[in-house]
Design a protein around this motif. Structure first.
Motif, mmCIF file in Angstrom:
data_model
loop_
_atom_site.group_PDB
_atom_site.id
_atom_site.type_symbol
_atom_site.label_atom_id
_atom_site.label_comp_id
_atom_site.label_asym_id
_atom_site.label_seq_id
_atom_site.Cartn_x
_atom_site.Cartn_y
_atom_site.Cartn_z
ATOM 1 N N LEU A 1 0.827 -1.205 0.000
ATOM 2 C CA LEU A 1 0.000 0.000 0.000
ATOM 3 C C LEU A 1 0.866 1.262 0.000
ATOM 4 O O LEU A 1 0.607 2.224 -0.742
ATOM 5 C CB LEU A 1 -0.940 -0.011 1.192
ATOM 6 C CG LEU A 1 -2.066 -1.058 1.138
ATOM 7 C CD1 LEU A 1 -2.858 -1.036 2.452
ATOM 8 C CD2 LEU A 1 -2.982 -0.796 -0.055
ATOM 9 N N LEU A 2 1.911 1.296 0.849
ATOM 10 C CA LEU A 2 2.814 2.445 0.888
ATOM 11 C C LEU A 2 3.538 2.614 -0.443
ATOM 12 O O LEU A 2 3.709 3.740 -0.951
ATOM 13 C CB LEU A 2 3.824 2.281 2.022
ATOM 14 C CG LEU A 2 3.252 2.301 3.440
ATOM 15 C CD1 LEU A 2 4.355 2.046 4.461
ATOM 16 C CD2 LEU A 2 2.588 3.646 3.717
ATOM 17 N N SER A 3 3.994 1.483 -1.032
ATOM 18 C CA SER A 3 4.680 1.556 -2.318
ATOM 19 C C SER A 3 3.731 2.064 -3.414
ATOM 20 O O SER A 3 4.134 2.868 -4.281
ATOM 21 C CB SER A 3 5.229 0.179 -2.683
ATOM 22 O OG SER A 3 5.796 0.188 -3.970
ATOM 23 N N THR A 4 2.487 1.622 -3.383
ATOM 24 C CA THR A 4 1.511 2.081 -4.385
ATOM 25 C C THR A 4 1.244 3.572 -4.246
ATOM 26 O O THR A 4 1.183 4.310 -5.249
ATOM 27 C CB THR A 4 0.201 1.289 -4.215
ATOM 28 O OG1 THR A 4 0.486 -0.116 -4.348
ATOM 29 C CG2 THR A 4 -0.816 1.712 -5.260
ATOM 30 N N LEU A 5 1.109 4.021 -2.991
ATOM 31 C CA LEU A 5 0.889 5.440 -2.750
ATOM 32 C C LEU A 5 2.062 6.269 -3.268
ATOM 33 O O LEU A 5 1.880 7.291 -3.944
ATOM 34 C CB LEU A 5 0.666 5.690 -1.266
ATOM 35 C CG LEU A 5 0.411 7.146 -0.847
ATOM 36 C CD1 LEU A 5 -0.856 7.689 -1.519
ATOM 37 C CD2 LEU A 5 0.302 7.253 0.666
ATOM 38 N N GLU A 6 3.281 5.809 -2.981
ATOM 39 C CA GLU A 6 4.469 6.521 -3.450
ATOM 40 C C GLU A 6 4.529 6.553 -4.982
ATOM 41 O O GLU A 6 4.800 7.596 -5.591
ATOM 42 C CB GLU A 6 5.719 5.852 -2.895
ATOM 43 C CG GLU A 6 7.021 6.484 -3.398
ATOM 44 C CD GLU A 6 8.189 5.513 -3.368
ATOM 45 O OE1 GLU A 6 9.251 5.895 -3.868
ATOM 46 O OE2 GLU A 6 8.020 4.381 -2.877
ATOM 47 N N GLY B 1 1.681 4.048 -11.611
ATOM 48 C CA GLY B 1 1.935 3.826 -10.188
ATOM 49 C C GLY B 1 1.078 2.717 -9.610
ATOM 50 O O GLY B 1 1.542 1.924 -8.765
ATOM 51 N N LEU B 2 -0.198 2.654 -10.059
ATOM 52 C CA LEU B 2 -1.072 1.590 -9.563
ATOM 53 C C LEU B 2 -0.635 0.212 -10.033
ATOM 54 O O LEU B 2 -0.912 -0.799 -9.381
ATOM 55 C CB LEU B 2 -2.512 1.865 -10.021
ATOM 56 C CG LEU B 2 -3.207 3.077 -9.384
ATOM 57 C CD1 LEU B 2 -4.574 3.299 -10.017
ATOM 58 C CD2 LEU B 2 -3.342 2.870 -7.874
ATOM 59 N N VAL B 3 0.056 0.174 -11.182
ATOM 60 C CA VAL B 3 0.547 -1.122 -11.683
ATOM 61 C C VAL B 3 1.840 -1.528 -10.994
ATOM 62 O O VAL B 3 2.036 -2.709 -10.633
ATOM 63 C CB VAL B 3 0.731 -1.049 -13.212
ATOM 64 C CG1 VAL B 3 1.426 -2.315 -13.723
ATOM 65 C CG2 VAL B 3 -0.607 -0.857 -13.892
ATOM 66 N N ALA B 4 2.750 -0.579 -10.796
ATOM 67 C CA ALA B 4 4.069 -0.912 -10.259
ATOM 68 C C ALA B 4 4.055 -1.102 -8.741
ATOM 69 O O ALA B 4 4.730 -1.991 -8.205
ATOM 70 C CB ALA B 4 5.073 0.180 -10.631
ATOM 71 N N THR C 1 12.648 3.091 -12.681
ATOM 72 C CA THR C 1 13.612 4.085 -12.183
ATOM 73 C C THR C 1 13.677 5.341 -13.057
ATOM 74 O O THR C 1 13.762 6.465 -12.523
ATOM 75 C CB THR C 1 15.014 3.437 -12.072
ATOM 76 O OG1 THR C 1 14.962 2.359 -11.152
ATOM 77 C CG2 THR C 1 16.056 4.449 -11.614
ATOM 78 N N PRO C 2 13.647 5.266 -14.381
ATOM 79 C CA PRO C 2 13.668 6.502 -15.193
ATOM 80 C C PRO C 2 12.485 7.419 -14.909
ATOM 81 O O PRO C 2 12.586 8.632 -15.176
ATOM 82 C CB PRO C 2 13.627 5.975 -16.624
ATOM 83 C CG PRO C 2 14.207 4.605 -16.557
ATOM 84 C CD PRO C 2 13.752 4.066 -15.245
ATOM 85 N N ALA C 3 11.385 6.877 -14.391
ATOM 86 C CA ALA C 3 10.219 7.709 -14.076
ATOM 87 C C ALA C 3 10.302 8.299 -12.676
ATOM 88 O O ALA C 3 9.330 8.903 -12.207
ATOM 89 C CB ALA C 3 8.937 6.894 -14.227
ATOM 90 N N ASP C 4 11.458 8.156 -12.020
ATOM 91 C CA ASP C 4 11.672 8.687 -10.669
ATOM 92 C C ASP C 4 10.626 8.158 -9.679
ATOM 93 O O ASP C 4 10.122 8.888 -8.822
ATOM 94 C CB ASP C 4 11.631 10.222 -10.689
ATOM 95 C CG ASP C 4 12.811 10.805 -11.452
ATOM 96 O OD1 ASP C 4 13.855 10.109 -11.525
ATOM 97 O OD2 ASP C 4 12.689 11.904 -11.997
ATOM 98 N N MET C 5 10.289 6.899 -9.787
ATOM 99 C CA MET C 5 9.349 6.293 -8.842
ATOM 100 C C MET C 5 9.889 4.918 -8.414
ATOM 101 O O MET C 5 10.833 4.406 -9.010
ATOM 102 C CB MET C 5 7.969 6.130 -9.481
ATOM 103 C CG MET C 5 7.910 5.128 -10.635
ATOM 104 S SD MET C 5 6.243 4.759 -11.172
ATOM 105 C CE MET C 5 5.734 6.339 -11.790
ATOM 106 N N GLY C 6 9.282 4.365 -7.376
ATOM 107 C CA GLY C 6 9.639 3.011 -6.932
ATOM 108 C C GLY C 6 10.845 2.943 -6.039
ATOM 109 O O GLY C 6 11.554 1.929 -6.037
#
Length: 487
Positions: free
Chosen positions: A39-44, A67-70, A92-97
């Motif tokens: 849940l925290l990872s999805t929110l981030e 974000g909802l997929v990753a 990583t290129p999308a500055d997320m995760g």
């Protein structure tokens, strides 16, 4: 099974069957933890995906959908840690995760994944973070004319960011994985030790039960050897007494005295053995000490029984003196020096028996020539063979041959056919006398042969080795358990 073995198996079952969780989780709290992290990872990922969409000019729902997929991929970190790390590298290129990558690397390092795969994915994560950080810093420096850092600033910060994001979770995961494997190996070793202790306890109980059975069997053998022979002679004397009571009063009186003498000796020996048995049986009811001392008490019974075999009453009608002699006799049992007395008892009962000794240099001297077990075994063979002659061949002539050789002692008891004029003694036979003799001889590594002769009689032969018998004598007597030699 012992209490130790039962407790060990119960503890192993408790450790081996923990509370199972849903799907691939071993425990429910592990599933709850992974759901919270997902849940925290999805929110981030959703927040960072929306920001990334604004930066690159994509519609906002695209970043949110990404974000909802990753983000929820973190739910599968325990089952497929490699896939989680690959997804984190891909976004990583999308500055997320960031949380996805950190937790994924930790799980990967702590799992049983090959170290080459872990190192490869960790390197890819460092490279992806380094490139992404380097590009972002270059854009920020270029967008701010007032900020002019040195040339090394951007590369160093990029490398540092890559190492900070990658090294701690990998190192911590390696430590936790090694510790987990160590704990599992120690637990398996403890379970193995518990199983071994259980087996040792079971084997100890089996050996104790075997020892008790062996001692009881040996006691039965000794009781037969020291009592049945005298009782058989009593029956023979009683039959002779009945036959000559009116014709020869003097001989009848002599036979009556012999019967009384034999009866008192038999009663004294039986009373002593039963008394020791009763004491051991009563003490065996105690919780701990009785159980542990039972083999020693049984051994004492057998020793006393063996000692009483060579004891004779000092005077007819003196039961007290017979008892004292039995208690004070030699604990090792009868010896070859007492064979002449044994043959004399059968001769007094009316049997025509002759004893011959070959190579008997000092054989008639008191004391022992061989180990106690060897001499006692030879004595018992002769005793049982003569008893069988009284039972099955009344009036037959018998001959006892004893030969002392270099490394062995040979004995042979042979009787002719029964005298048809002699009345049978009417003695019962258990059919185990030959079995008992064979067990005694073979326990010392000897050879035992018994069978009918061509003349219609019966022959019993035994050869007992004497080389090294000093060490095996006690073992021969102790391990001679089996069926009691009751002819």
């Amino acid at each position: 099974m012992s209490a130790t073995g039962a407790d060990g198996e119960a503890g192993a079952r408790v450790r081996a069957v923990p509370a199972r969780g849903p799907w691939w989780w071993a425990r429910r709290r592990s599933a709850v933890l992974d759901v919270v992290l997902a849940l925290l990872s999805t929110l981030e990922c959703v927040v960072e995906g929306a920001s990334f969409s604004d930066d690159v000019g994509l519609p906002g729902p695209v970043g949110v959908l990404l974000g909802l997929v990753a983000g929820p991929v973190l739910l599968a970190r325990r089952r497929w840690p490699v896939a989680v790390v690959l997804v984190s590298i891909a976004v990583t290129p999308a500055d997320m995760g960031v949380l996805l990558g950190v937790v994924g690397l930790y799980t990967l390092a702590a799992s049983d994944t090959p170290r080459r795969t872990t190192a490869l994915l960790a390197g890819m994560t460092v490279a992806g973070t380094l490139v992404s950080t380097f590009l972002n810093l270059r854009q920020e420096v270029a967008a701010d004319p007032d900020f002019q850092p040195p040339l090394w600033f951007v590369p160093v910060m990029s490398v540092a960011m890559g190492l900070v994001v990658t090294a701690p979770p990998v190192l911590w995961g390696l430590y936790v994985g090694a510790r987990r494997r160590l704990v599992e190996s120690l637990r398996e070793r403890a379970d193995g030790l518990e199983r071994e202790l259980s087996l040792l306890a079971d084997r100890a109980e089996e050996r104790a039960e075997w020892a008790r059975n062996e001692e009881r069997t040996r006691i039965a053998r000794e009781m037969h050897d020291v009592v049945a022979h005298r009782v058989s002679l009593m029956v023979v004397h009683a039959a002779a007494l009945q036959a000559v009571a009116l014709k020869d009063p003097e001989k009848a009186s002599r036979n009556a005295g012999l019967v009384g003498d034999m009866g008192r000796q038999a009663l004294t020996e039986l009373r002593e053995m039963l008394g020791v048995l009763r004491t051991a049986e009563g003490a065996g009811g105690r919780p701990v000490s009785g159980a542990s001392d039972e083999p020693e008490r049984l051994a004492a019974v057998a020793s006393k029984a063996a000692a009483q075999a060579g004891v004779k009453a000092s005077a007819p009608g003196s039961a007290t003196e017979g008892a004292e002699g039995a208690m004070g006799g030699e604990a090792e049992g009868p010896s070859l020096a007492e064979l002449a007395e044994l043959v004399g008892q059968s001769r007094a009962a009316g049997m025509a028996v002759v004893l011959s000794v070959d190579g008997a240099k000092g054989a008639g001297a008191p004391g022992r020539r061989y180990a106690a077990g060897v001499e006692q075994t030879v004595y018992r063979v002769v005793q049982e063979a003569l008893t069988n002659v009284h039972k099955h061949a009344p009036g037959a002539r018998a001959r006892v041959r004893l030969a002392h050789r270099v490394a062995e002692v040979a004995v042979q008891v042979e009787n002719g056919p029964s005298d048809g004029a002699a009345a049978p003694a009417g003695l019962p036979s258990g059919g185990n006398g030959l079995v008992g003799m064979r067990e005694r001889v073979t326990a010392l590594g000897g050879v035992f042969v018994a069978g009918p002769t061509d003349a219609g009689g019966f022959r019993v032969s035994a050869v007992v080795p004497v080389a090294g018998a000093g060490a095996g004598a006690g073992a021969g007597v102790a391990s001679g358990g089996g069926v009691a030699a009751g002819g």
